[in-house]
Motif scaffolding. Sequence first.
Motif, PDB file in Angstrom:
ATOM      1  N   ILE A   1      18.941 -13.085  -3.877  1.00 42.76           N
ATOM      2  CA  ILE A   1      18.941 -12.111  -4.983  1.00 42.76           C
ATOM      3  C   ILE A   1      19.765 -12.650  -6.157  1.00 42.76           C
ATOM      4  N   VAL A   2      20.948 -13.171  -5.841  1.00 38.71           N
ATOM      5  CA  VAL A   2      21.846 -13.681  -6.890  1.00 38.71           C
ATOM      6  C   VAL A   2      21.207 -14.855  -7.644  1.00 38.71           C
ATOM      7  N   TYR A   3      20.633 -15.778  -6.900  1.00 40.47           N
ATOM      8  CA  TYR A   3      20.011 -16.949  -7.533  1.00 40.47           C
ATOM      9  C   TYR A   3      18.851 -16.528  -8.440  1.00 40.47           C
ATOM     10  N   LEU A   4      17.995 -15.646  -7.905  1.00 37.37           N
ATOM     11  CA  LEU A   4      16.816 -15.243  -8.693  1.00 37.37           C
ATOM     12  C   LEU A   4      17.213 -14.357  -9.866  1.00 37.37           C
ATOM     13  N   TYR A   5      18.232 -13.554  -9.670  1.00 35.55           N
ATOM     14  CA  TYR A   5      18.739 -12.691 -10.747  1.00 35.55           C
ATOM     15  C   TYR A   5      19.183 -13.540 -11.933  1.00 35.55           C
ATOM     16  N   GLU A   6      19.828 -14.650 -11.628  1.00 35.68           N
ATOM     17  CA  GLU A   6      20.301 -15.537 -12.692  1.00 35.68           C
ATOM     18  C   GLU A   6      19.157 -16.401 -13.239  1.00 35.68           C
ATOM     19  N   HIS A   7      18.244 -16.766 -12.345  1.00 34.93           N
ATOM     20  CA  HIS A   7      17.182 -17.691 -12.752  1.00 34.93           C
ATOM     21  C   HIS A   7      16.180 -17.051 -13.706  1.00 34.93           C
ATOM     22  N   LEU A   8      15.787 -15.806 -13.406  1.00 34.65           N
ATOM     23  CA  LEU A   8      14.733 -15.182 -14.210  1.00 34.65           C
ATOM     24  C   LEU A   8      15.311 -14.523 -15.464  1.00 34.65           C
ATOM     25  N   PRO A   9      14.596 -14.664 -16.565  1.00 40.25           N
ATOM     26  CA  PRO A   9      15.126 -14.130 -17.825  1.00 40.25           C
ATOM     27  C   PRO A   9      15.016 -12.611 -17.934  1.00 40.25           C
ATOM     28  N   ALA A  10      16.039 -12.005 -18.513  1.00 39.31           N
ATOM     29  CA  ALA A  10      16.108 -10.582 -18.897  1.00 39.31           C
ATOM     30  C   ALA A  10      15.340  -9.604 -17.995  1.00 39.31           C
ATOM     31  N   ASN A  11      15.335  -8.340 -18.374  1.00 41.85           N
ATOM     32  CA  ASN A  11      14.645  -7.254 -17.673  1.00 41.85           C
ATOM     33  C   ASN A  11      14.795  -7.334 -16.151  1.00 41.85           C
ATOM     34  N   LYS A  12      15.830  -6.727 -15.647  1.00 42.58           N
ATOM     35  CA  LYS A  12      16.140  -6.851 -14.220  1.00 42.58           C
ATOM     36  C   LYS A  12      15.546  -5.713 -13.384  1.00 42.58           C
ATOM     37  N   LEU A  13      14.645  -4.935 -13.957  1.00 41.32           N
ATOM     38  CA  LEU A  13      14.052  -3.811 -13.226  1.00 41.32           C
ATOM     39  C   LEU A  13      13.269  -4.315 -12.013  1.00 41.32           C
ATOM     40  N   TRP A  14      12.716  -5.533 -12.144  1.00 42.52           N
ATOM     41  CA  TRP A  14      11.945  -6.117 -11.049  1.00 42.52           C
ATOM     42  C   TRP A  14      12.787  -6.223  -9.774  1.00 42.52           C
ATOM     43  N   LEU A  15      14.092  -6.438  -9.960  1.00 50.24           N
ATOM     44  CA  LEU A  15      14.966  -6.619  -8.810  1.00 50.24           C
ATOM     45  C   LEU A  15      15.064  -5.324  -8.000  1.00 50.24           C
ATOM     46  N   LEU A  16      15.269  -4.217  -8.717  1.00 50.67           N
ATOM     47  CA  LEU A  16      15.364  -2.911  -8.059  1.00 50.67           C
ATOM     48  C   LEU A  16      14.062  -2.604  -7.309  1.00 50.67           C
ATOM     49  N   LYS A  17      12.928  -2.883  -7.988  1.00 50.75           N
ATOM     50  CA  LYS A  17      11.622  -2.630  -7.362  1.00 50.75           C
ATOM     51  C   LYS A  17      11.454  -3.493  -6.103  1.00 50.75           C
ATOM     52  N   SER A  18      11.892  -4.757  -6.210  1.00 52.18           N
ATOM     53  CA  SER A  18      11.757  -5.684  -5.066  1.00 52.18           C
ATOM     54  C   SER A  18      12.592  -5.217  -3.886  1.00 52.18           C
ATOM     55  N   VAL A  19      13.813  -4.762  -4.168  1.00 50.11           N
ATOM     56  CA  VAL A  19      14.697  -4.322  -3.081  1.00 50.11           C
ATOM     57  C   VAL A  19      14.114  -3.078  -2.407  1.00 50.11           C
ATOM     58  N   ILE A  20      13.576  -2.169  -3.224  1.00 53.18           N
ATOM     59  CA  ILE A  20      12.964  -0.959  -2.653  1.00 53.18           C
ATOM     60  C   ILE A  20      11.739  -1.351  -1.812  1.00 53.18           C
ATOM     61  N   ALA A  21      10.909  -2.247  -2.366  1.00 53.16           N
ATOM     62  CA  ALA A  21       9.720  -2.702  -1.624  1.00 53.16           C
ATOM     63  C   ALA A  21      10.141  -3.385  -0.325  1.00 53.16           C
ATOM     64  N   GLY A  22      11.189  -4.216  -0.397  1.00 57.81           N
ATOM     65  CA  GLY A  22      11.696  -4.921   0.785  1.00 57.81           C
ATOM     66  C   GLY A  22      12.179  -3.947   1.837  1.00 57.81           C
ATOM     67  N   ALA A  23      12.887  -2.888   1.395  1.00 61.98           N
ATOM     68  CA  ALA A  23      13.402  -1.882   2.330  1.00 61.98           C
ATOM     69  C   ALA A  23      12.234  -1.149   3.006  1.00 61.98           C
ATOM     70  N   LEU A  24      11.211  -0.803   2.218  1.00 62.57           N
ATOM     71  CA  LEU A  24      10.052  -0.100   2.779  1.00 62.57           C
ATOM     72  C   LEU A  24       9.295  -0.992   3.770  1.00 62.57           C
ATOM     73  N   LEU A  25       9.105  -2.255   3.379  1.00 61.34           N
ATOM     74  CA  LEU A  25       8.421  -3.197   4.265  1.00 61.34           C
ATOM     75  C   LEU A  25       9.204  -3.417   5.557  1.00 61.34           C
ATOM     76  N   SER A  26      10.536  -3.497   5.427  1.00 61.47           N
ATOM     77  CA  SER A  26      11.384  -3.676   6.619  1.00 61.47           C
ATOM     78  C   SER A  26      11.219  -2.485   7.552  1.00 61.47           C
ATOM     79  N   PHE A  27      11.190  -1.291   6.958  1.00 59.80           N
ATOM     80  CA  PHE A  27      11.024  -0.068   7.745  1.00 59.80           C
ATOM     81  C   PHE A  27       9.693  -0.110   8.517  1.00 59.80           C
ATOM     82  N   LEU A  28       8.639  -0.523   7.799  1.00 63.93           N
ATOM     83  CA  LEU A  28       7.317  -0.641   8.426  1.00 63.93           C
ATOM     84  C   LEU A  28       7.339  -1.677   9.548  1.00 63.93           C
ATOM     85  N   TYR A  29       7.956  -2.811   9.258  1.00 65.42           N
ATOM     86  CA  TYR A  29       8.022  -3.923  10.213  1.00 65.42           C
ATOM     87  C   TYR A  29       8.757  -3.499  11.488  1.00 65.42           C
ATOM     88  N   ILE A  30       9.912  -2.840  11.305  1.00 66.26           N
ATOM     89  CA  ILE A  30      10.697  -2.404  12.465  1.00 66.26           C
ATOM     90  C   ILE A  30       9.895  -1.412  13.305  1.00 66.26           C
TER      91      ILE A  30
END
Lengths: 122, 259
Positions: free
Chosen positions: B20-49
């Motif tokens: 997360i830290v590396y990609l947060y720094e690597h990608l330019p501006a607009n960090k909303l994608w990060l929040l969406k990714s974490v939420i998607a990751g949490a939902l996918l993890s829930f499904l996977y478990i």
Amino acid sequence: MHKLISYTTLSIGTLCVLFCFPTLAAVTEYHVQLKDHLFFPSLITIPANQKVKLIIENQDNTPEEFDSFSLNREKVIFANQKATIFIGPLKPGEYDFFGEYNPHTARGMVIVEHQQEPLNVN
Amino acid sequence: MLINTVILFLRDALPIFVLIVYLYEHLPANKLWLLKSVIAGALLSFLYINQINIISQWFDGKGIELFLWVSQSIVYFSTLILAYELSRNHSTNRLFLHWVAGLMISLTMVSKGSNFVLYLDGYLNQSNVLQSILIGTFLGLGICLSLATLLYLAAQWLKQRWGPWATWLLVHIYATGQFANALPLLIQVDLIDTSDTAWSSQYLISNEYEFGHLFNVLFGYQASPSIDQIIVYLLALFTPLAVFYWLELNSTSHLGNKQ
């Protein structure tokens, strides 16, 4: 540019395929039980330079992760279920393993020896 | 249980924080994608478990290993897409990059985080260990956040000094390590044969200790890697480096010719 990307993908893919030829030979099975966060048997003696199959049965009501840094293996074994892990061929020596979730109690060792017949010693 | 929880946090949660830290720094501006990714990751993890018992039965009991290996492979190849987009800087599609980065984070959360969730799920209902697990979780979270902050500052400094290729290199080294470390998953279910151990540095830095965990996350350190792992690691690390370096040289010379 697209060609270069394709070549890179192809070479990595080829490498994967080249590694994908496991030997089709009979594999000796070793059974291990996990009960009260303890492995039974905790010492498993296997022959050197031979691939073997470990079948681990978790008899506890909690999951456990079979983990070994020296064997380079990790696998979650769900509560009251079995899991299979292939190990070897290994050089003679001692290889520790443990339960990641209960590392103080769930511990064991794979002893690799030159031998004629496979043994399973507790 | 306390120390064990901290170690599990280092092993399973730290890779998520680092990526997360590396990609947060690597990608330019607009960090909303990060929040969406974490939420998607949490939902996918829930499904996977929820489906993990079924997944574990796939392909004659090889389902989890295959799923984890495919996840790590996708993360690795996504890193190459990031580099490809970086090399054609004149027409970078930011939305596409955010999707790629989001996929990387979501898959890492599923593959790494699920192990920790399984542990919590199995042991949190035992009242005698609840306190230890909670304290261990806070300690582990603190360590992960501290290390993530340090790595963020380091990535920021590298990007300022050498540009976005520096942060891509950090992501690439991380993804290569995880990709090479996924190889034993295929060996343990007998999909590929193993080779001899290349070396053993267990006595120097064991994977069991904190530094072993940290180095494993940062660059895929293994105290006793197999020769296969070393070959895959070196090829996966240096082939893209050579290709993209050559592309950069080419694009620079093209620009020079135009001028």
